[in-house]
Design a protein around this motif. Structure first.
Motif, PDB file in Angstrom:
ATOM      1  N   LYS A  33       0.890  -1.179  -0.165  1.00 53.28           N
ATOM      2  CA  LYS A  33      -0.106  -0.123   0.085  1.00 53.28           C
ATOM      3  C   LYS A  33       0.826   1.150   0.119  1.00 53.28           C
ATOM      4  CE  LYS A  33      -3.688  -1.972   2.501  1.00 53.28           C
ATOM      5  NZ  LYS A  33      -4.432  -2.036   4.050  1.00 53.28           N
ATOM      6  N   SER A  93       3.477  -4.378 -10.988  1.00 50.36           N
ATOM      7  CA  SER A  93       4.289  -3.293 -10.064  1.00 50.36           C
ATOM      8  C   SER A  93       5.415  -3.864  -9.369  1.00 50.36           C
ATOM      9  CB  SER A  93       3.041  -2.790  -9.268  1.00 50.36           C
ATOM     10  OG  SER A  93       1.927  -2.283  -9.488  1.00 50.36           O
ATOM     11  N   ASN A 116       2.410   1.943  -3.410  1.00 53.45           N
ATOM     12  CA  ASN A 116       1.392   2.468  -4.545  1.00 53.45           C
ATOM     13  C   ASN A 116       1.466   1.127  -5.437  1.00 53.45           C
ATOM     14  OD1 ASN A 116      -0.415   3.963  -5.600  1.00 53.45           O
ATOM     15  ND2 ASN A 116       1.004   4.857  -6.811  1.00 53.45           N
ATOM     16  N   THR A 117       1.222  -0.098  -5.145  1.00 55.96           N
ATOM     17  CA  THR A 117       1.212  -1.021  -5.937  1.00 55.96           C
ATOM     18  C   THR A 117       0.127  -1.234  -6.769  1.00 55.96           C
ATOM     19  OG1 THR A 117       0.606  -2.809  -4.328  1.00 55.96           O
ATOM     20  CG2 THR A 117       3.373  -2.593  -4.981  1.00 55.96           C
ATOM     21  N   LYS A 118      -0.240  -1.566  -7.761  1.00 56.97           N
ATOM     22  CA  LYS A 118      -1.579  -1.521  -8.610  1.00 56.97           C
ATOM     23  C   LYS A 118      -1.743  -2.899  -9.171  1.00 56.97           C
ATOM     24  CE  LYS A 118      -2.699   2.744  -7.893  1.00 56.97           C
ATOM     25  NZ  LYS A 118      -3.144   3.219  -6.651  1.00 56.97           N
ATOM     26  N   THR A 119      -1.124  -3.535  -9.747  1.00 57.89           N
ATOM     27  CA  THR A 119      -1.114  -4.640 -10.630  1.00 57.89           C
ATOM     28  C   THR A 119       0.327  -5.703 -10.248  1.00 57.89           C
ATOM     29  OG1 THR A 119       0.383  -4.122 -12.519  1.00 57.89           O
ATOM     30  CG2 THR A 119      -1.883  -3.367 -12.617  1.00 57.89           C
TER      31      THR A 119
END
Length: 149
Positions: free
Chosen positions: A133, A142, A136-139
């Motif tokens: 978190k 990342s 800033n991981t999204k996929t």
């Protein structure tokens, strides 16, 4: 937040590349080395893993630290790297040690190159959603331990 903020650097007289520091993942302290500094250098790696039948396998290969995550699996137990010195000697150092799918030690260069997908496929017991978190991981593409845009 970046990787350097997550690693508690060992500033004692025993510090250095082998005992660089530690990182806290899911409440567990994992020892961090700093031997794989050049991500474009071709290193000699040796790794052990467990086969489905339960016996140990040993694999040698040459590659960069960026390529290493593609060779890792949930069955990987140890990864070593050969370091050459100016006097011509060569010594093997552990850059990843695991037991039961959990890390005991890992190199900063490996952490810098692991993606969320690598973590899900090879190291599901080491997933720390709180770190992700903050980064800033999204996929799955990342980076798992480096700040994502």
């Amino acid at each position: 937040m970046n990787m350097n903020n997550m690693i508690k650097v060992n500033d004692s007289k025993f510090g250095g590349d082998v005992f660089y520091g530690s990182i806290n993942i899911n409440g567990n302290s994992v020892s961090v080395s700093n031997l794989l500094k050049d991500e474009n250098e071709v290193y000699k790696f040796r790794m052990t893993g467990k086969a489905r039948a339960g016996f140990q396998m040993i694999t040698d290969f040459e590659g960069t630290v960026k390529e290493l995550p593609y060779y890792l699996s949930k069955h990987t137990t140890v990864v070593e790297v050969a370091k050459k010195y100016e006097n011509g000697s060569e010594h093997w150092f552990h850059v990843l040690t695991t037991k039961g799918g959990k890390w005991y030690s890992i190199d900063k260069g490996i952490l810098d190159n692991l993606t969320v997908g690598n973590m899900h496929q090879a190291f599901s017991k080491m997933i720390d959603w709180n770190i992700w978190k903050k980064l800033n991981t999204k996929t799955w593409a990342s980076m798992a331990f480096v700040m994502n845009a």
